[in-house]
Design a protein around this motif. Structure first.
Motif, PDB file in Angstrom:
ATOM      1  N   SER A 117       0.832  -1.207   0.000  1.00  0.00           N
ATOM      2  CA  SER A 117       0.000   0.000   0.000  1.00  0.00           C
ATOM      3  C   SER A 117       0.864   1.253   0.000  1.00  0.00           C
ATOM      4  O   SER A 117       1.906   1.309   0.647  1.00  0.00           O
ATOM      5  N   ARG A 118       0.381   2.258  -0.683  1.00  0.00           N
ATOM      6  CA  ARG A 118       1.029   3.571  -0.671  1.00  0.00           C
ATOM      7  C   ARG A 118       0.150   4.592   0.054  1.00  0.00           C
ATOM      8  O   ARG A 118       0.539   5.736   0.198  1.00  0.00           O
ATOM      9  N   ASP A 119      -1.013   4.172   0.515  1.00  0.00           N
ATOM     10  CA  ASP A 119      -1.930   5.069   1.224  1.00  0.00           C
ATOM     11  C   ASP A 119      -1.417   5.276   2.645  1.00  0.00           C
ATOM     12  O   ASP A 119      -1.294   4.313   3.400  1.00  0.00           O
ATOM     13  N   PRO A 120      -1.127   6.509   3.042  1.00  0.00           N
ATOM     14  CA  PRO A 120      -0.557   6.747   4.374  1.00  0.00           C
ATOM     15  C   PRO A 120      -1.466   6.282   5.516  1.00  0.00           C
ATOM     16  O   PRO A 120      -0.980   5.786   6.531  1.00  0.00           O
ATOM     17  N   GLU A 121      -2.776   6.427   5.349  1.00  0.00           N
ATOM     18  CA  GLU A 121      -3.683   6.022   6.420  1.00  0.00           C
ATOM     19  C   GLU A 121      -3.743   4.499   6.548  1.00  0.00           C
ATOM     20  O   GLU A 121      -3.754   3.956   7.654  1.00  0.00           O
ATOM     21  N   VAL A 122      -3.758   3.802   5.416  1.00  0.00           N
ATOM     22  CA  VAL A 122      -3.748   2.337   5.451  1.00  0.00           C
ATOM     23  C   VAL A 122      -2.433   1.861   6.075  1.00  0.00           C
ATOM     24  O   VAL A 122      -2.424   0.953   6.909  1.00  0.00           O
ATOM     25  N   ARG A 123      -1.335   2.485   5.707  1.00  0.00           N
ATOM     26  CA  ARG A 123      -0.037   2.102   6.272  1.00  0.00           C
ATOM     27  C   ARG A 123      -0.007   2.350   7.782  1.00  0.00           C
ATOM     28  O   ARG A 123       0.500   1.535   8.541  1.00  0.00           O
ATOM     29  N   ARG A 124      -0.582   3.470   8.224  1.00  0.00           N
ATOM     30  CA  ARG A 124      -0.643   3.772   9.655  1.00  0.00           C
ATOM     31  C   ARG A 124      -1.472   2.719  10.390  1.00  0.00           C
ATOM     32  O   ARG A 124      -1.084   2.230  11.453  1.00  0.00           O
ATOM     33  N   MET A 125      -2.613   2.357   9.791  1.00  0.00           N
ATOM     34  CA  MET A 125      -3.455   1.342  10.419  1.00  0.00           C
ATOM     35  C   MET A 125      -2.735  -0.004  10.465  1.00  0.00           C
ATOM     36  O   MET A 125      -2.811  -0.719  11.466  1.00  0.00           O
ATOM     37  N   ALA A 126      -2.031  -0.346   9.400  1.00  0.00           N
ATOM     38  CA  ALA A 126      -1.296  -1.615   9.376  1.00  0.00           C
ATOM     39  C   ALA A 126      -0.216  -1.635  10.451  1.00  0.00           C
ATOM     40  O   ALA A 126      -0.032  -2.645  11.144  1.00  0.00           O
ATOM     41  N   GLU A 127       0.485  -0.523  10.620  1.00  0.00           N
ATOM     42  CA  GLU A 127       1.499  -0.445  11.677  1.00  0.00           C
ATOM     43  C   GLU A 127       0.864  -0.594  13.057  1.00  0.00           C
ATOM     44  O   GLU A 127       1.404  -1.269  13.939  1.00  0.00           O
ATOM     45  N   ALA A 128      -0.298   0.027  13.239  1.00  0.00           N
ATOM     46  CA  ALA A 128      -0.999  -0.079  14.521  1.00  0.00           C
ATOM     47  C   ALA A 128      -1.459  -1.513  14.773  1.00  0.00           C
ATOM     48  O   ALA A 128      -1.396  -2.011  15.906  1.00  0.00           O
ATOM     49  N   VAL A 129      -1.926  -2.201  13.732  1.00  0.00           N
ATOM     50  CA  VAL A 129      -2.351  -3.598  13.869  1.00  0.00           C
ATOM     51  C   VAL A 129      -1.155  -4.455  14.280  1.00  0.00           C
ATOM     52  O   VAL A 129      -1.256  -5.273  15.193  1.00  0.00           O
ATOM     53  N   ILE A 130      -0.019  -4.256  13.627  1.00  0.00           N
ATOM     54  CA  ILE A 130       1.166  -5.041  13.962  1.00  0.00           C
ATOM     55  C   ILE A 130       1.552  -4.820  15.424  1.00  0.00           C
ATOM     56  O   ILE A 130       1.799  -5.784  16.155  1.00  0.00           O
ATOM     57  N   ALA A 131       1.573  -3.572  15.858  1.00  0.00           N
ATOM     58  CA  ALA A 131       1.950  -3.279  17.248  1.00  0.00           C
ATOM     59  C   ALA A 131       0.964  -3.892  18.237  1.00  0.00           C
ATOM     60  O   ALA A 131       1.362  -4.556  19.205  1.00  0.00           O
ATOM     61  N   ALA A 132      -0.327  -3.683  18.003  1.00  0.00           N
ATOM     62  CA  ALA A 132      -1.346  -4.175  18.942  1.00  0.00           C
ATOM     63  C   ALA A 132      -1.409  -5.695  18.959  1.00  0.00           C
ATOM     64  O   ALA A 132      -1.448  -6.317  20.029  1.00  0.00           O
ATOM     65  N   GLN A 133      -1.418  -6.311  17.781  1.00  0.00           N
ATOM     66  CA  GLN A 133      -1.550  -7.764  17.718  1.00  0.00           C
ATOM     67  C   GLN A 133      -0.304  -8.460  18.255  1.00  0.00           C
ATOM     68  O   GLN A 133      -0.417  -9.500  18.904  1.00  0.00           O
ATOM     69  N   THR A 134       0.875  -7.891  18.008  1.00  0.00           N
ATOM     70  CA  THR A 134       2.112  -8.467  18.541  1.00  0.00           C
ATOM     71  C   THR A 134       2.095  -8.420  20.063  1.00  0.00           C
ATOM     72  O   THR A 134       2.467  -9.395  20.734  1.00  0.00           O
ATOM     73  N   ARG A 135       1.635  -7.296  20.610  1.00  0.00           N
ATOM     74  CA  ARG A 135       1.526  -7.160  22.070  1.00  0.00           C
ATOM     75  C   ARG A 135       0.535  -8.183  22.626  1.00  0.00           C
ATOM     76  O   ARG A 135       0.797  -8.840  23.635  1.00  0.00           O
ATOM     77  N   GLU A 136      -0.596  -8.357  21.951  1.00  0.00           N
ATOM     78  CA  GLU A 136      -1.609  -9.299  22.430  1.00  0.00           C
ATOM     79  C   GLU A 136      -1.147 -10.751  22.288  1.00  0.00           C
ATOM     80  O   GLU A 136      -1.470 -11.589  23.134  1.00  0.00           O
ATOM     81  N   ILE A 137      -0.375 -11.060  21.238  1.00  0.00           N
ATOM     82  CA  ILE A 137       0.184 -12.409  21.097  1.00  0.00           C
ATOM     83  C   ILE A 137       1.085 -12.710  22.296  1.00  0.00           C
ATOM     84  O   ILE A 137       1.006 -13.788  22.894  1.00  0.00           O
ATOM     85  N   ALA A 138       1.933 -11.756  22.658  1.00  0.00           N
ATOM     86  CA  ALA A 138       2.827 -11.947  23.807  1.00  0.00           C
ATOM     87  C   ALA A 138       2.016 -12.151  25.091  1.00  0.00           C
ATOM     88  O   ALA A 138       2.347 -13.008  25.919  1.00  0.00           O
ATOM     89  N   GLU A 139       0.951 -11.379  25.239  1.00  0.00           N
ATOM     90  CA  GLU A 139       0.090 -11.506  26.423  1.00  0.00           C
ATOM     91  C   GLU A 139      -0.564 -12.892  26.469  1.00  0.00           C
ATOM     92  O   GLU A 139      -0.606 -13.534  27.527  1.00  0.00           O
ATOM     93  N   MET A 140      -1.037 -13.360  25.341  1.00  0.00           N
ATOM     94  CA  MET A 140      -1.686 -14.677  25.307  1.00  0.00           C
ATOM     95  C   MET A 140      -0.678 -15.798  25.528  1.00  0.00           C
ATOM     96  O   MET A 140      -0.987 -16.784  26.201  1.00  0.00           O
ATOM     97  N   ARG A 141       0.529 -15.648  24.986  1.00  0.00           N
ATOM     98  CA  ARG A 141       1.550 -16.674  25.205  1.00  0.00           C
ATOM     99  C   ARG A 141       1.948 -16.750  26.677  1.00  0.00           C
ATOM    100  O   ARG A 141       2.333 -17.810  27.158  1.00  0.00           O
ATOM    101  N   ALA A 142       1.869 -15.636  27.373  1.00  0.00           N
ATOM    102  CA  ALA A 142       2.231 -15.599  28.797  1.00  0.00           C
ATOM    103  C   ALA A 142       1.107 -16.116  29.695  1.00  0.00           C
ATOM    104  O   ALA A 142       1.334 -16.404  30.868  1.00  0.00           O
ATOM    105  N   TRP A 143      -0.103 -16.245  29.159  1.00  0.00           N
ATOM    106  CA  TRP A 143      -1.256 -16.681  29.943  1.00  0.00           C
ATOM    107  C   TRP A 143      -1.051 -18.095  30.459  1.00  0.00           C
ATOM    108  O   TRP A 143      -0.537 -18.979  29.779  1.00  0.00           O
ATOM    109  N   ARG A 144      -1.438 -18.305  31.666  1.00  0.00           N
ATOM    110  CA  ARG A 144      -1.424 -19.633  32.284  1.00  0.00           C
ATOM    111  C   ARG A 144      -2.794 -19.851  32.901  1.00  0.00           C
ATOM    112  O   ARG A 144      -3.382 -18.937  33.475  1.00  0.00           O
TER     113      ARG A 144
END
Length: 149
Positions: A117-144
């Motif tokens: 994508s070359r759309d700045p807003e789509v790129r911003r949203m994609a970056e936000a998804v990567i940050a949020a989902q990566t954080r949530e993956i780590a949280e779920m992996r740490a769950w016991r």
């Protein structure tokens, strides 16, 4: 607005709806941006009712995947494969395993958007998804599991 951009916006909306995280400010900002984009698209007349050229989009969708869809085909297939393979002895364990696979799929799709994508807003949203989902993956992996009473 191009068909490609509409497809990315629709995909973003579906992804956000599927992964609604409640009060997460990043996800809230993405939902608001998606709503604004949808409202602007409708106002521009690029999303149409049944009596105009909107039927052309339905015919094209029935004919097969569009170029925008094809860009995500591999990451979608891998996400579904991982989700189907994810298991757990309890509903909690299965949920966590499947959601990790689901979030990994979201990251993979966001990486496609960043790559293509070359759309700045789509790129911003994609970056936000990567940050949020990566954080949530780590949280779920740490769950016991909680200790049984």
């Amino acid at each position: 607005m191009t068909v490609h951009r509409l497809a990315v916006l629709a995909l973003s909306s579906l992804l956000l709806a599927a992964c609604d995280g409640g009060g997460d400010p990043v996800e809230q900002a993405m939902r608001e941006a998606s709503s604004r984009n949808h409202a602007a698209t409708v106002k521009e007349g690029t999303v149409s009712g049944p009596d105009s050229h909107g039927a052309d989009h339905a015919v094209a969708a029935a004919a097969g995947p569009m170029a925008g869809d094809q860009a995500f085909a591999a990451s979608e297939a891998e996400m579904h494969r991982r989700m189907a393979a994810a298991t757990g002895e309890t509903i909690d364990q299965a949920y966590i395993a499947k959601m990790i696979a689901h979030h990994q799929g979201a990251v993979a799709m966001a990486e496609v958007a960043l790559r293509d994508s070359r759309d700045p807003e789509v790129r911003r949203m994609a970056e936000a998804v990567i940050a949020a989902q990566t954080r949530e993956i780590a949280e779920m992996r740490a769950w016991r599991p909680a200790a049984a009473p």
